[in-house]
Design a protein around this motif. Structure first.
Motif, PDB file in Angstrom:
ATOM      1  N   MET A 190       0.845  -1.179   0.000  1.00  0.00           N
ATOM      2  CA  MET A 190       0.000   0.000   0.000  1.00  0.00           C
ATOM      3  C   MET A 190       0.889   1.240   0.000  1.00  0.00           C
ATOM      4  N   GLN A 191       0.833   1.998  -1.089  1.00  0.00           N
ATOM      5  CA  GLN A 191       1.652   3.199  -1.210  1.00  0.00           C
ATOM      6  C   GLN A 191       0.977   4.403  -0.575  1.00  0.00           C
ATOM      7  N   TYR A 192      -0.355   4.468  -0.664  1.00  0.00           N
ATOM      8  CA  TYR A 192      -1.109   5.597  -0.141  1.00  0.00           C
ATOM      9  C   TYR A 192      -2.203   5.108   0.795  1.00  0.00           C
ATOM     10  N   LEU A 193      -2.596   5.980   1.679  1.00  0.00           N
ATOM     11  CA  LEU A 193      -3.700   5.699   2.583  1.00  0.00           C
ATOM     12  C   LEU A 193      -4.991   6.164   1.926  1.00  0.00           C
ATOM     13  N   THR A 194      -6.018   5.333   1.969  1.00  0.00           N
ATOM     14  CA  THR A 194      -7.346   5.704   1.498  1.00  0.00           C
ATOM     15  C   THR A 194      -8.339   5.300   2.578  1.00  0.00           C
ATOM     16  N   PRO A 195      -9.556   5.819   2.531  1.00  0.00           N
ATOM     17  CA  PRO A 195     -10.556   5.393   3.514  1.00  0.00           C
ATOM     18  C   PRO A 195     -10.784   3.878   3.493  1.00  0.00           C
ATOM     19  N   ASP A 196     -10.693   3.276   2.306  1.00  0.00           N
ATOM     20  CA  ASP A 196     -10.898   1.834   2.192  1.00  0.00           C
ATOM     21  C   ASP A 196      -9.757   1.019   2.786  1.00  0.00           C
ATOM     22  N   THR A 197      -8.552   1.605   2.862  1.00  0.00           N
ATOM     23  CA  THR A 197      -7.401   0.868   3.378  1.00  0.00           C
ATOM     24  C   THR A 197      -6.990   1.304   4.787  1.00  0.00           C
ATOM     25  N   ALA A 198      -7.757   2.208   5.385  1.00  0.00           N
ATOM     26  CA  ALA A 198      -7.370   2.780   6.681  1.00  0.00           C
ATOM     27  C   ALA A 198      -7.169   1.714   7.757  1.00  0.00           C
ATOM     28  N   HIS A 199      -8.088   0.754   7.852  1.00  0.00           N
ATOM     29  CA  HIS A 199      -7.958  -0.262   8.899  1.00  0.00           C
ATOM     30  C   HIS A 199      -6.687  -1.109   8.712  1.00  0.00           C
ATOM     31  N   GLU A 200      -6.364  -1.460   7.489  1.00  0.00           N
ATOM     32  CA  GLU A 200      -5.163  -2.272   7.263  1.00  0.00           C
ATOM     33  C   GLU A 200      -3.881  -1.454   7.377  1.00  0.00           C
ATOM     34  N   ALA A 201      -4.006  -0.121   7.460  1.00  0.00           N
ATOM     35  CA  ALA A 201      -2.833   0.746   7.589  1.00  0.00           C
ATOM     36  C   ALA A 201      -2.471   1.033   9.047  1.00  0.00           C
ATOM     37  N   LEU A 202      -3.215   0.479   9.997  1.00  0.00           N
ATOM     38  CA  LEU A 202      -2.914   0.713  11.413  1.00  0.00           C
ATOM     39  C   LEU A 202      -1.447   0.424  11.712  1.00  0.00           C
ATOM     40  N   GLY A 203      -0.775   1.379  12.363  1.00  0.00           N
ATOM     41  CA  GLY A 203       0.626   1.223  12.713  1.00  0.00           C
ATOM     42  C   GLY A 203       1.601   1.616  11.617  1.00  0.00           C
ATOM     43  N   ARG A 204       1.113   1.849  10.436  1.00  0.00           N
ATOM     44  CA  ARG A 204       1.951   2.180   9.281  1.00  0.00           C
ATOM     45  C   ARG A 204       2.252   3.675   9.259  1.00  0.00           C
ATOM     46  N   THR A 205       3.469   4.040   8.861  1.00  0.00           N
ATOM     47  CA  THR A 205       3.865   5.440   8.740  1.00  0.00           C
ATOM     48  C   THR A 205       4.012   5.808   7.275  1.00  0.00           C
ATOM     49  N   PHE A 206       3.408   6.915   6.904  1.00  0.00           N
ATOM     50  CA  PHE A 206       3.482   7.463   5.550  1.00  0.00           C
ATOM     51  C   PHE A 206       4.299   8.753   5.621  1.00  0.00           C
ATOM     52  N   VAL A 207       5.159   8.989   4.622  1.00  0.00           N
ATOM     53  CA  VAL A 207       6.056  10.138   4.634  1.00  0.00           C
ATOM     54  C   VAL A 207       5.804  10.998   3.391  1.00  0.00           C
ATOM     55  N   SER A 208       5.693  12.302   3.607  1.00  0.00           N
ATOM     56  CA  SER A 208       5.462  13.230   2.504  1.00  0.00           C
ATOM     57  C   SER A 208       6.772  13.600   1.817  1.00  0.00           C
ATOM     58  N   ASP A 209       6.641  14.381   0.758  1.00  0.00           N
ATOM     59  CA  ASP A 209       7.811  14.994   0.111  1.00  0.00           C
ATOM     60  C   ASP A 209       8.258  16.187   0.949  1.00  0.00           C
ATOM     61  N   TRP A 210       9.418  16.704   0.629  1.00  0.00           N
ATOM     62  CA  TRP A 210       9.945  17.887   1.304  1.00  0.00           C
ATOM     63  C   TRP A 210       9.231  19.139   0.815  1.00  0.00           C
ATOM     64  N   ILE A 211       9.052  20.090   1.736  1.00  0.00           N
ATOM     65  CA  ILE A 211       8.501  21.410   1.418  1.00  0.00           C
ATOM     66  C   ILE A 211       9.492  22.449   1.931  1.00  0.00           C
ATOM     67  N   GLU A 212       9.875  23.389   1.077  1.00  0.00           N
ATOM     68  CA  GLU A 212      10.791  24.445   1.501  1.00  0.00           C
ATOM     69  C   GLU A 212      10.014  25.554   2.217  1.00  0.00           C
ATOM     70  N   VAL A 213      10.577  25.983   3.339  1.00  0.00           N
ATOM     71  CA  VAL A 213       9.976  27.067   4.115  1.00  0.00           C
ATOM     72  C   VAL A 213      10.898  28.279   3.970  1.00  0.00           C
ATOM     73  N   GLY A 214      10.706  28.996   2.865  1.00  0.00           N
ATOM     74  CA  GLY A 214      11.538  30.151   2.560  1.00  0.00           C
ATOM     75  C   GLY A 214      11.014  31.428   3.193  1.00  0.00           C
TER      76      GLY A 214
END
Length: 160
Positions: free
Chosen positions: A1-25
């Motif tokens: 599972m690459q992304y979290l969706t409402p349909d996959t939320a229960h199976e994603a318990l305990g899983r960590t998802f990481v975003s891309d970097w955002i520059e804070v200029g």
């Protein structure tokens, strides 16, 4: 599972998802100061901050860092963005235990780490998803912020 969706939320318990970097200029920080009517020179005046700030320069507003979690979460929490929303839509329900741990210097990059901690039906048509959140500052050990974000997946009643 690459992304979290409402349909996959229960199976994603305990899983960590990481975003891309955002520059804070500096431009983003200064614009945020103007929009929120908070022109604290530690944030919006690089000359003042270089001379007077304990951080040696300007830093992001904590609430700017917090607000950037929305586009970060959009990168990992997938749902239809086409306006149809027949199967529902997300809504922020609030935060618990938010702490601003370390300052984000102007020009830094940050990214979000979102761990699915709980998934529960709040009431019919509302799935509450609790995310453990940590906003990482590139190259730093301490995070910019930590907390819990509560999200509701709102499913419209049949026939709407």
């Amino acid at each position: 599972m690459q992304y979290l969706t409402p349909d996959t939320a229960h199976e994603a318990l305990g899983r960590t998802f990481v975003s891309d970097w955002i520059e804070v200029g500096q431009e983003r920080i200064t614009t945020f100061g103007h929009v929120t009517e908070d022109l604290d020179p530690h944030h919006v005046d690089p000359v003042y901050a270089a001379e007077h700030s304990p951080w040696g320069g300007t830093i992001s507003f904590g609430f700017l860092t917090l607000s950037l979690m929305t586009p970060m979460l959009y990168q990992v929490y997938r749902y239809p963005m086409d306006g149809g929303r027949e199967d529902g839509y997300p809504a922020s329900y609030g935060f618990d235990k938010v702490r601003f741990v370390a300052p984000v210097p102007s020009g830094s990059r940050i990214r979000g780490h979102f761990t699915v901690r709980d998934v529960a039906e709040r009431k019919p048509g509302q799935l509450k998803i609790t995310f453990g959140c940590r906003v990482e500052i590139e190259g730093e050990e301490r995070p910019a912020l930590v907390g819990e974000w509560l999200s509701l997946w709102l499913t419209p009643p049949a026939g709407e």
